[in-house]
Design an enzyme around this catalytic site. Structure first.
Site: not given
Ligand code: IVH
Length: 694
Positions: A112, A114, A116, A230, A316, A418, A421, A436, A442
């Site tokens: 999946e 990650k 942010d 989850y 990451k 500027c 102007c 300016c 302006c």
């Molecule tokens: S699973 C037990 N899936 O990443 C594991 N976490 O350091 C449960 N996060 O605090 C996390 N995308 O907020 C999972 N597709 C994803 C995620 C994800 C972002 C974040 C989550 C967690 C941190 C893990």
């Protein structure tokens, strides 16, 4: 060289500081990469010298600390974090550990993105969303149910939106990532900027701020969203994680479609590669991918360490950093006249393809002000490092000095006049920006002021958006906001203009037909009813943002009293400091500004507050300042505020050493109490307050 003990101390303090800033203030002082590197160093040292590990070591807990304003709730199962890696080798090692842990059983992964944002836990009972909680320190978090409920994509009740007619599992917890889509983030920042309020550095901070607002209506306005990833039912229901994702989707949850089943680590690596640039097409920032063992039974077999699951890991992406060439610098003039240098970038080969970073073409980067150019020691034609991380706006992080030997570079001569102007620029002492001073001639300043005037928090004339102002300027119909009130149907009808989008080159024709003209005139007409505080904000006095305008309007009640106030009188107003007072005095000392105010007044714009003035009861509280916390038995908060003022007291908005009394009601806020206790501020009860009134 440091001894291990010293280094452990140093790293612990440093990481705790960054954690605090990140979780408490939503500020990232260093990149994730640097943070993880330091954390890895500390983890390694602690492994060698376990006796030196400190009790408050950031490695011993899963996250930050708790905010006090919301009810704290314990998580049924701790919200763990994931192990992080940046390298392919680490992933292969992870795969090896999984293989060993499963004793030769076959297994597969789900990958999946990650996301942010901020992690959230939602509890459903009998199919109804009961609670939404932040991660907090992993063990307990803030109860932000009211704000979580504002997420449109989150079902409030399972079953009502189900595609499955079978009754689904109704008691469970689901976890996911709350986020602010990039489009909402940009809109919010634009609004904040126009309201002279601080903007957010990235969507994550903006989301974190929005989820922690006390006013959930405002949260709702910020367009938050949540991807769930989850599923934690009371008893195991699904055999695999992928089945749970499909089920969640079918029950109406927002599951990002970007996940994929991967048969082995090679497929995982291919997924990582595939999404490295594709992820930038998603509606939110992502900083890597998460790899999870798909089988739930196998997840249980692998189990958890103290901090993270052994069945999952995060990979990451490094913020993409590439060399580019600084071709030129141009200068933008904003509403206040502040000059912002903008770097124009190209790729090293200058082959017409431009500088490609994180999936988009980067043409420009902000250089903020003259100091930044000096700090970087930038020269035209320099090879510069450009980084585009979660921050959306690319930045120049440094220059490649080596390249200076083989390239002809030129000093950047900061303009003295500027670029719009031609007026000579000024730079006030202690300020980073050049300005300016030609406020009235302006053109970007005039346009900026007009846009500010019609802002939602000012005169709220939304019928004038999108290029319409532009057209009125071009046709010479408006110069300053007071001109709006001279517009008539005859002047507006039939105006038209073709505008070209700078980026795409696309053209669009805008024209004023009957309906448009009627709308514009109606919007202007209605603005005559905008409250005085909004007018005051809309006028656009430097440093007078929406909040300051509200304070001034409440204190002076009309424009004449405000205009008559001198520097000292202005400094008496709660929360108005010298900088703002000075700016107001200078503004009204100017005859043109006063003429502008008179024109607005003549046009029927409100120049005084409508609400009933405070009727004085006594002067028993004179010279004393008050703040309250909690709720009160005999009166509402509003009545309390009125009574403070009606008896000559001053209401202030925060605890400081100068505060005379903190009135403590039912359910007081812990942070105010703490602070008042630390600063030795006298605390009184509701009864004691009433006694003071006599
Ligand atoms: S699973 C037990 N899936 O990443 C594991 N976490 O350091 C449960 N996060 O605090 C996390 N995308 O907020 C999972 N597709 C994803 C995620 C994800 C972002 C974040 C989550 C967690 C941190 C893990």
């Amino acid at each position: 060289m440091h001894s291990p003990a010293e280094r452990i101390d140093q790293l612990t303090d440093l990481l705790n500081h960054y954690n605090y800033r990140y979780y408490q203030d939503s500020v990232s002082e260093i990149s994730d990469f640097e943070f993880d590197k330091l954390l890895a160093e500390l983890t390694e040292l602690e492994r060698h010298y376990p006796e030196l590990m400190r009790e408050d070591s950031p490695t011993a807990r899963v996250g930050g600390t708790i905010t006090k304003n919301f009810k704290t709730v314990f998580h049924r199962f701790p919200m763990l974090s994931l192990g992080n890696t940046y390298s392919e080798q680490d992933l292969r090692d992870f795969d090896e550990r999984v293989r060993k842990g499963l004793n030769g059983e076959a297994y597969e992964y789900v990958c999946e993105l990650k996301f942010d944002g901020i992690s959230l836990s939602m509890t459903y009972e009998n199919g109804v969303l009961k609670q939404g909680v932040t991660r907090g320190d992993g063990t307990r978090g803030d109860d932000i149910t009211a704000n979580v409920r504002t997420i449109k994509s989150l079902p409030l009740k399972i079953g009502s939106r189900t595609q499955n007619s079978d009754s689904p599992i109704t008691n469970f917890e689901v976890r996911g990532e709350g986020f602010m889509p990039i489009s909402s983030f940009e809109k919010l920042n634009k609004e904040l900027e126009e309201a002279d309020e601080p903007t957010y550095a990235n969507p994550r901070n903006a989301a974190s701020g929005a989820f922690k607002l006390q006013d959930s209506a405002e949260s709702a306005r910020r367009g938050l969203d949540c991807y769930v990833y989850y599923f934690l039912p009371d008893e195991a229901v699904f055999e695999t994680h992928s089945d749970s994702l499909l089920a969640l989707k079918s029950w109406g949850f927002n599951v990002s479609p970007s996940w994929k089943k991967c048969a082995d680590i090679e497929e995982v690596l291919a997924y990582i590669h595939e999404w490295e640039t594709k992820r930038h097409s998603l509606p939110l920032a992502t900083d890597g991918i998460v790899i999870k063992v798909n089988s739930i039974v196998q997840q249980q077999e692998l189990g958890f360490t103290a901090k993270s699951p052994r069945w999952a890991i995060a990979f990451k992406y490094k913020a993409e950093n590439k060399p580019g060439v600084l071709r030129s610098v141009s200068y933008q003039v904003g509403r206040t006249g502040a000059l912002t240098p903008v770097a124009h970038l190209d790729n090293i080969n200058e082959d017409g393809k431009g500088l490609q970073l994180s999936g988009t073409r980067v043409k420009r980067a902000s250089l903020h002000n003259a100091n930044e150019i000096e700090r970087l020691d930038l020269r035209i034609n320099d090879v510069v490092f450009v980084e585009k991380g979660g921050e959306i706006i690319p930045k120049i992080t440094g220059i490649d000095v080596e390249q200076r030997h083989s390239r002809l570079t030129f000093a950047i001569t900061y303009p003295t006049h500027c670029p719009e102007c031609g007026t000579e620029l000024v730079r006030k002492e202690g300020e980073a920006n050049h300005y300016c001073p030609n406020e009235r001639g302006c053109s970007p300043q005039l346009r900026g002021k007009m846009e500010h005037f019609i802002h939602r928090k000012a005169m709220n004339i939304d019928s004038l958006g999108e290029g319409k102002i532009e057209l009125l300027f071009d046709k010479g119909l408006i110069q300053n906001p007071a001109d709006l009130y001279d517009l008539t149907y005859e002047k507006l009808f039939g105006l038209e203009k073709v505008i070209t989008d700078e980026e795409t080159g696309k053209t669009k024709k805008i024209g004023f037909k009957e309906k448009t003209v009627e709308n514009i005139l109606k919007g202007i007409e209605q603005s005559r009813n905008a409250p005085f505080k909004q007018v005051l904000f809309g006028i656009g006095v430097r440093f007078v943002g929406a909040t300051v305008a509200e304070k001034l309007a409440a204190y002076f009640r009309n424009i004449d009293a405000l205009m008559a106030a001198d520097f000292e009188a202005l400094c008496q107003v709660p929360e108005i400091g010298g900088k703002i007072a000075q700016s107001i005095v200078e503004y009204f000392a100017d005859a043109d500004n006063r003429a502008y105010i008179e024109r607005l007044r003549a046009a029927g714009v409100k120049m005084e507050t409508d609400d009933a003035p405070v009727v004085m009861e006594s002067n028993s509280l004179e010279g004393k300042s008050f703040l309250y916390t909690g709720t009160f038995a005999s009166m509402s908060r509003e009545e309390l505020e009125n009574r403070i003022e009606a008896n000559g007291g001053k209401l202030v908005s925060g605890v400081s050493a100068k505060l005379n009394f903190l009135i403590v009601g039912e359910k007081p806020g812990a942070s105010k109490l703490d602070k008042a206790a630390k600063l030795n501020v006298k605390m009184i009860s509701e009864e004691e307050f009433l006694e003071m009134l006599g």
